[in-house]
Design a protein around this motif. Sequence first.
Motif, PDB file in Angstrom:
ATOM      1  N   VAL A  51     -15.723  63.441 -12.523  1.00 23.82           N
ATOM      2  CA  VAL A  51     -15.818  64.894 -12.618  1.00 23.82           C
ATOM      3  C   VAL A  51     -16.128  65.422 -11.228  1.00 23.82           C
ATOM      4  CG1 VAL A  51     -17.046  66.840 -13.660  1.00 23.82           C
ATOM      5  CG2 VAL A  51     -16.663  64.746 -14.992  1.00 23.82           C
ATOM      6  N   TYR A  52     -15.245  66.247 -10.678  1.00 18.55           N
ATOM      7  CA  TYR A  52     -15.410  66.845  -9.357  1.00 18.55           C
ATOM      8  C   TYR A  52     -15.864  68.291  -9.553  1.00 18.55           C
ATOM      9  CZ  TYR A  52     -12.595  62.900  -7.714  1.00 18.55           C
ATOM     10  OH  TYR A  52     -12.124  61.648  -7.424  1.00 18.55           O
ATOM     11  N   LEU A  53     -17.004  68.644  -8.987  1.00 17.38           N
ATOM     12  CA  LEU A  53     -17.529  69.996  -9.103  1.00 17.38           C
ATOM     13  C   LEU A  53     -17.745  70.585  -7.721  1.00 17.38           C
ATOM     14  CD1 LEU A  53     -20.186  69.246 -11.847  1.00 17.38           C
ATOM     15  CD2 LEU A  53     -18.212  70.765 -12.112  1.00 17.38           C
ATOM     16  N   GLY A  54     -17.402  71.859  -7.553  1.00 17.17           N
ATOM     17  CA  GLY A  54     -17.610  72.537  -6.282  1.00 17.17           C
ATOM     18  C   GLY A  54     -18.558  73.703  -6.439  1.00 17.17           C
ATOM     19  N   ASN A  55     -19.442  73.873  -5.448  1.00 22.46           N
ATOM     20  CA  ASN A  55     -20.337  75.020  -5.418  1.00 22.46           C
ATOM     21  C   ASN A  55     -20.603  75.411  -3.965  1.00 22.46           C
ATOM     22  OD1 ASN A  55     -22.272  73.186  -4.510  1.00 22.46           O
ATOM     23  ND2 ASN A  55     -23.459  73.203  -6.395  1.00 22.46           N
ATOM     24  N   THR A  56     -21.656  76.163  -3.707  1.00 19.46           N
ATOM     25  CA  THR A  56     -21.949  76.615  -2.345  1.00 19.46           C
ATOM     26  C   THR A  56     -22.596  75.527  -1.498  1.00 19.46           C
ATOM     27  OG1 THR A  56     -24.054  77.535  -3.070  1.00 19.46           O
ATOM     28  CG2 THR A  56     -22.154  79.040  -3.016  1.00 19.46           C
ATOM     29  N   SER A  57     -22.757  74.338  -2.057  1.00 22.00           N
ATOM     30  CA  SER A  57     -23.324  73.221  -1.299  1.00 22.00           C
ATOM     31  C   SER A  57     -22.303  72.122  -1.021  1.00 22.00           C
ATOM     32  CB  SER A  57     -24.511  72.609  -2.049  1.00 22.00           C
ATOM     33  OG  SER A  57     -25.527  73.555  -2.225  1.00 22.00           O
ATOM     34  N   GLY A  58     -21.063  72.265  -1.525  1.00 20.48           N
ATOM     35  CA  GLY A  58     -20.046  71.258  -1.289  1.00 20.48           C
ATOM     36  C   GLY A  58     -19.417  70.759  -2.572  1.00 20.48           C
ATOM     37  N   VAL A  59     -18.939  69.511  -2.521  1.00 17.36           N
ATOM     38  CA  VAL A  59     -18.301  68.865  -3.679  1.00 17.36           C
ATOM     39  C   VAL A  59     -19.241  67.797  -4.208  1.00 17.36           C
ATOM     40  CG1 VAL A  59     -16.353  67.451  -4.462  1.00 17.36           C
ATOM     41  CG2 VAL A  59     -15.973  69.303  -2.819  1.00 17.36           C
ATOM     42  N   THR A  81     -19.251  74.444   3.233  1.00 18.31           N
ATOM     43  CA  THR A  81     -19.808  73.904   2.000  1.00 18.31           C
ATOM     44  C   THR A  81     -19.555  74.834   0.817  1.00 18.31           C
ATOM     45  OG1 THR A  81     -21.956  74.863   2.512  1.00 18.31           O
ATOM     46  CG2 THR A  81     -21.603  72.549   3.136  1.00 18.31           C
ATOM     47  N   THR A  82     -19.060  76.045   1.058  1.00 18.22           N
ATOM     48  CA  THR A  82     -18.749  76.956  -0.037  1.00 18.22           C
ATOM     49  C   THR A  82     -17.353  76.654  -0.568  1.00 18.22           C
ATOM     50  OG1 THR A  82     -20.166  78.664   0.886  1.00 18.22           O
ATOM     51  CG2 THR A  82     -18.536  79.366  -0.736  1.00 18.22           C
ATOM     52  N   VAL A  83     -17.308  75.989  -1.709  1.00 16.90           N
ATOM     53  CA  VAL A  83     -16.059  75.526  -2.309  1.00 16.90           C
ATOM     54  C   VAL A  83     -15.538  76.584  -3.274  1.00 16.90           C
ATOM     55  CG1 VAL A  83     -15.023  73.764  -3.796  1.00 16.90           C
ATOM     56  CG2 VAL A  83     -16.678  73.111  -2.041  1.00 16.90           C
ATOM     57  N   ASN A  84     -14.272  76.980  -3.090  1.00 17.43           N
ATOM     58  CA  ASN A  84     -13.629  77.959  -3.961  1.00 17.43           C
ATOM     59  C   ASN A  84     -12.737  77.330  -5.013  1.00 17.43           C
ATOM     60  OD1 ASN A  84     -14.765  80.193  -2.585  1.00 17.43           O
ATOM     61  ND2 ASN A  84     -13.271  79.895  -0.959  1.00 17.43           N
ATOM     62  N   ASP A  85     -12.185  76.149  -4.725  1.00 19.45           N
ATOM     63  CA  ASP A  85     -11.247  75.533  -5.657  1.00 19.45           C
ATOM     64  C   ASP A  85     -11.120  74.043  -5.360  1.00 19.45           C
ATOM     65  OD1 ASP A  85      -9.342  75.636  -7.793  1.00 19.45           O
ATOM     66  OD2 ASP A  85      -7.708  75.652  -6.348  1.00 19.45           O
ATOM     67  N   ILE A  86     -10.879  73.250  -6.405  1.00 25.41           N
ATOM     68  CA  ILE A  86     -10.629  71.816  -6.275  1.00 25.41           C
ATOM     69  C   ILE A  86      -9.401  71.479  -7.109  1.00 25.41           C
ATOM     70  CG2 ILE A  86     -11.492  69.486  -6.726  1.00 25.41           C
ATOM     71  CD1 ILE A  86     -14.320  70.602  -6.557  1.00 25.41           C
ATOM     72  N   ASN A  87      -8.492  70.670  -6.542  1.00 30.43           N
ATOM     73  CA  ASN A  87      -7.324  70.192  -7.262  1.00 30.43           C
ATOM     74  C   ASN A  87      -7.122  68.733  -6.866  1.00 30.43           C
ATOM     75  OD1 ASN A  87      -4.158  69.668  -7.173  1.00 30.43           O
ATOM     76  ND2 ASN A  87      -4.590  71.150  -8.782  1.00 30.43           N
ATOM     77  N   CYS A  88      -7.000  67.837  -7.843  1.00 30.26           N
ATOM     78  CA  CYS A  88      -6.937  66.401  -7.550  1.00 30.26           C
ATOM     79  C   CYS A  88      -5.667  65.762  -8.109  1.00 30.26           C
ATOM     80  CB  CYS A  88      -8.150  65.696  -8.149  1.00 30.26           C
ATOM     81  SG  CYS A  88      -9.742  66.339  -7.588  1.00 30.26           S
ATOM     82  N   LYS A  89      -5.293  64.630  -7.492  1.00 28.58           N
ATOM     83  CA  LYS A  89      -4.114  63.892  -7.938  1.00 28.58           C
ATOM     84  C   LYS A  89      -4.181  62.466  -7.416  1.00 28.58           C
ATOM     85  CE  LYS A  89       0.910  63.917  -7.774  1.00 28.58           C
ATOM     86  NZ  LYS A  89       2.108  64.515  -7.207  1.00 28.58           N
ATOM     87  N   THR A  90      -3.671  61.524  -8.206  1.00 29.07           N
ATOM     88  CA  THR A  90      -3.515  60.152  -7.751  1.00 29.07           C
ATOM     89  C   THR A  90      -2.153  60.014  -7.091  1.00 29.07           C
ATOM     90  OG1 THR A  90      -4.900  59.312  -9.538  1.00 29.07           O
ATOM     91  CG2 THR A  90      -3.464  57.725  -8.447  1.00 29.07           C
ATOM     92  N   VAL A  91      -2.151  59.517  -5.848  1.00 31.02           N
ATOM     93  CA  VAL A  91      -0.916  59.264  -5.109  1.00 31.02           C
ATOM     94  C   VAL A  91      -0.942  57.792  -4.719  1.00 31.02           C
ATOM     95  CG1 VAL A  91       0.462  59.831  -3.075  1.00 31.02           C
ATOM     96  CG2 VAL A  91      -0.847  61.623  -4.239  1.00 31.02           C
ATOM     97  N   GLY A  92       0.001  57.013  -5.269  1.00 36.31           N
ATOM     98  CA  GLY A  92      -0.042  55.569  -5.048  1.00 36.31           C
ATOM     99  C   GLY A  92      -1.287  55.006  -5.713  1.00 36.31           C
TER     100      GLY A  92
END
Length: 195
Positions: A51-59, A81-92
Amino acid sequence: TNNTVQDTFISGDRVYYATTGGLDVINLSTNLNIHNKTGNFKSIYILNNLVYLGNTSGVWIFNNNDTLGFNRSYTSTLPSTTVNDINCKTVGVNDYCLVSTNTGTAVINYTGNTISNSSLTTVMQTGMIGKDNNVYWANSTHLFKSNDINTMSVPQSFKNTIANTIGLWHFDNGNLSSNIAIGDTNVTFTNVGLN
């Protein structure tokens, strides 16, 4: 407390709510709240039992299990450190996360524990890793594209006439498979290489 929902993610029979008060996880089968983790989270993504979470302190990364145990964090190596969005993917064999922040964008290679930062230093609202494994991200005036998930230093720019871009969505169905929808408008950028 104020628990304004800022992002949601569905994985299996669970709904994950990133809120101003923390992370809530609801089991859809039982309608029970099975987790509550405090923290002002703005963005969430789940990939390969993390689970990846973003806030004003980072990821912040937690194991996606019954205890949501802490895994690792990225708090000082991001453009901001202010995270607005996270998008993840497995590549290889590697898991990547695109992180949009208040002063730029970064790609985290979770598997290799490395970070590549964009040379752009403006507020980036949102981003995604496309089907072509290129990185797409946006600020309030442009849509940007990298030519390689590991190299974001010289992105290609598409002029965006929509002010305040807040979201990118990729449609993998029908004849919309190469379109990106911008924000909550009906405008799309077509044929930007998402196939």
